[in-house]
Design a protein around this motif. Sequence first.
Motif, short mmCIF file in Angstrom:
data_model
loop_
_atom_site.label_atom_id
_atom_site.label_comp_id
_atom_site.label_asym_id
_atom_site.label_seq_id
_atom_site.Cartn_x
_atom_site.Cartn_y
_atom_site.Cartn_z
N HIS A 68 0.83 -1.20 0.00
CA HIS A 68 0.00 0.00 0.00
C HIS A 68 0.86 1.25 0.00
N LYS A 69 0.32 2.27 -0.63
CA LYS A 69 1.10 3.49 -0.85
C LYS A 69 1.48 4.19 0.46
N TRP A 70 0.56 4.21 1.43
CA TRP A 70 0.81 4.94 2.68
C TRP A 70 0.50 4.06 3.89
N GLY A 71 1.02 4.49 5.05
CA GLY A 71 0.65 3.76 6.26
C GLY A 71 1.01 4.56 7.51
N PRO A 96 -3.89 2.89 -2.60
CA PRO A 96 -3.84 1.77 -3.54
C PRO A 96 -2.59 0.93 -3.38
N LEU A 97 -2.71 -0.33 -3.74
CA LEU A 97 -1.54 -1.20 -3.84
C LEU A 97 -0.70 -0.72 -5.00
N GLU A 98 0.59 -0.54 -4.74
CA GLU A 98 1.52 -0.11 -5.77
C GLU A 98 2.54 -1.21 -5.96
N LEU A 147 -1.12 -1.18 -9.93
CA LEU A 147 -0.15 -2.22 -10.26
C LEU A 147 0.29 -2.05 -11.70
N ARG A 148 1.56 -2.21 -11.93
CA ARG A 148 2.08 -2.11 -13.29
C ARG A 148 2.23 -3.52 -13.85
#
Length: 241
Positions: free
Chosen positions: A25-28, A99-101, A144-145
């Motif tokens: 996840h992008k932040w936490g 979002p999941l990155e 996601l890429r």
Amino acid sequence: MPRYFWLRDDTVATARYSGDFDAAHKWGLPGLKDCPGCGATWGGAGHNYPAVDLSLLPERGEFEEPRPEPFHEFIRLQALVRPLAPPNSKLPPGTRFGPLEGTASGQFGPFMWLGISMIIVRRDALDSLQAAGVRGLLGARTELRFRQKAPPDILELQIEPRGLLHRDCFPPDAAPPCATCGRLGLRRPDDPILDEASLPTDTDLFRVGNFATVIIGTDRFKAAVEQGGWEGIQFRELPVR
Ligand SMILES: [Zn+2]
């Protein structure tokens, strides 16, 4: 009276798909360092809010690096994100947002798991469950890429902590949660029991509030998954007391 099922990765089914990812996840919120109440340094798992966007928060940079922080600093950061999180969220140390990155590849089944407590859902499966009247489903976009040309349309389910495990499934001499940081220093019981009075009545999918890695679906959720033939989830009915 609804019936409740513990949801876990049906590894036989999910192994049939090549989908794979390396994502976070992008932040936490940081972990907590040396709690002044219990002395623990910790960060919990399972409190994930992928639909909560911190991108407009001026201090967002302070949520990018996982690390432990002392209590006063943790509380300051928790207060900054509280207005953006769903009402009544506990937001313990280690709560994740956004979002999941990362990178992903391969074919995705209708449900894929990231660890034991995050569920990725394909949009066609989510649409079908919502059309079947399953309540409380929130699909959050991912970042996601994919290397392949036609990436699958996948979302992460935001599953919020509601309800509690019953005290009868913990050892009788178990200590209560820390009054300062909320840490419950117990292993997940092998045979969880749900506390009936605490269970939500307005959603068919939730995490257990005092054990957020335990994901619960109602019989309505299970029936819609089975009717659609959507693979990837193993169901175990839990007693309610
Ligand atoms: Zn503590």
